[in-house]
Design an enzyme around this catalytic site. Structure first.
Site, PDB file in Angstrom:
ATOM      1  N   PRO A  91       0.840  -1.205   0.000  1.00 31.60           N
ATOM      2  CA  PRO A  91       0.000   0.000   0.000  1.00 31.60           C
ATOM      3  C   PRO A  91       0.873   1.252   0.000  1.00 31.60           C
ATOM      4  O   PRO A  91       1.796   1.375   0.799  1.00 31.60           O
ATOM      5  CB  PRO A  91      -0.787  -0.130   1.310  1.00 31.60           C
ATOM      6  CG  PRO A  91      -0.789  -1.598   1.609  1.00 31.60           C
ATOM      7  CD  PRO A  91       0.530  -2.101   1.119  1.00 31.60           C
ATOM      8  N   GLU A  92       0.588   2.160  -0.924  1.00 27.78           N
ATOM      9  CA  GLU A  92       1.344   3.393  -1.021  1.00 27.78           C
ATOM     10  C   GLU A  92       0.522   4.540  -0.465  1.00 27.78           C
ATOM     11  O   GLU A  92      -0.572   4.326   0.081  1.00 27.78           O
ATOM     12  CB  GLU A  92       1.770   3.622  -2.466  1.00 27.78           C
ATOM     13  CG  GLU A  92       2.670   2.498  -2.990  1.00 27.78           C
ATOM     14  CD  GLU A  92       3.193   2.743  -4.398  1.00 27.78           C
ATOM     15  OE1 GLU A  92       3.039   3.866  -4.918  1.00 27.78           O
ATOM     16  OE2 GLU A  92       3.776   1.810  -4.986  1.00 27.78           O
TER      17      GLU A  92
END
Length: 271
Positions: free
Chosen positions: A2-3
């Site tokens: 997840p960014e």
């Protein structure tokens, strides 16, 4: 992993609902990347005042202290009034008067860490070296260019390092560099002021659009409501090696940079 957009989408999906909730219980599963830093029972009775984000960390401000939550490589959270019994990959439950915030993390690279203040103890170690927020007012064009000029590494590697600007992960670095017309292998120090200005604008544009699209779901990402993201459907280069560029038709190339996959158009992105 997840960014920044996925973390921001996660925050938006439960922040309003958990604000004002009183903590009733904290349940821990298998150990995560870092220890909680406080006995679980010591958090009982405290109130969640708000949820913020710093880079890829979620910050739950309590009436006494702060909880830092990191999703690691494959983690996700759910916030619901009723949740099933914890499964093998459910490692943290924050039981509150408004629902249960649960961290699911199959690879256990995520973490939940308590600190008395954001600038104290373990929180300071984790947050202290992070760069400026790309979606905030502090992300200044001139300062960005000045910082890039001091780095001889490839510009994509500098973006991923997170100390010049935080949260521009692999997917969105590739997309921003495409939008700015910059080859990812170009030394950051060689960027002119006009090209740095284009990259600055591209980073903000790509990240903002990704948040609007709910982030990217490449494998198993979902927000705290269980909803997937759709930004990956409009990616210009990421994951498209061997396919024609959506702009010029040139075949997209894929290379490795620092053990990470990089994608670019050799025609649209100039060295």
């Amino acid at each position: 992993m997840p960014e920044l957009p996925e973390v921001e989408v996660t925050r938006l999906s439960f922040a309003d609902r958990i604000a004002g909730a009183r903590i009733q219980e904290v349940r821990l599963g298998k150990p995560l990347r870092w220890p909680l830093g406080v006995l679980p029972q010591e958090l009982e009775g405290r109130t969640v005042q708000r949820v913020r984000r710093r880079g890829k960390y979620l910050l739950l401000d309590l009436d006494d202290g702060v909880l830092l939550l990191h999703l690691g490589m494959s983690g996700s959270v759910v916030f619901a009034e009723d949740v099933p019994e914890p499964g093998a990959h459910d490692h943290f439950d924050l039981v509150t008067t408004r629902g249960v915030l649960r961290l699911n993390d199959p690879r256990r690279f995520g973490a939940v860490v308590y600190a008395t203040r954001e600038d104290a103890g373990e929180a300071a170690k984790l947050l202290g070296s992070l760069g400026v927020e790309p979606l905030g007012d502090a992300f200044d064009e001139a300062a960005f260019h000045s910082a890039l000029r001091k780095r001889r590494a490839p510009v994509k590697q500098v973006l991923l390092a997170g100390d010049v600007v935080v949260g521009v992960g692999n997917i969105y670095a590739s997309e921003a560099l495409f939008l700015a017309g910059i080859r990812p292998t170009l030394s950051a120090s060689r960027l002119s002021r006009p090209r740095a200005r284009k990259l600055h604008a591209a980073i903000r544009d790509v990240l903002a659009r990704a948040v609007q699209k709910g982030g990217s779901t490449l494998r198993d990402f979902s927000n705290a409501n269980g909803e997937s993201g759709y930004f990956q459907l409009e990616a210009m280069v990421y994951g498209r090696a061997g396919q024609p560029c959506r702009t010029c038709g040139t075949v997209i190339r894929g290379i490795r940079q620092g053990q990470r996959a990089t994608f670019y158009c050799p025609s649209c992105q100039k060295p």
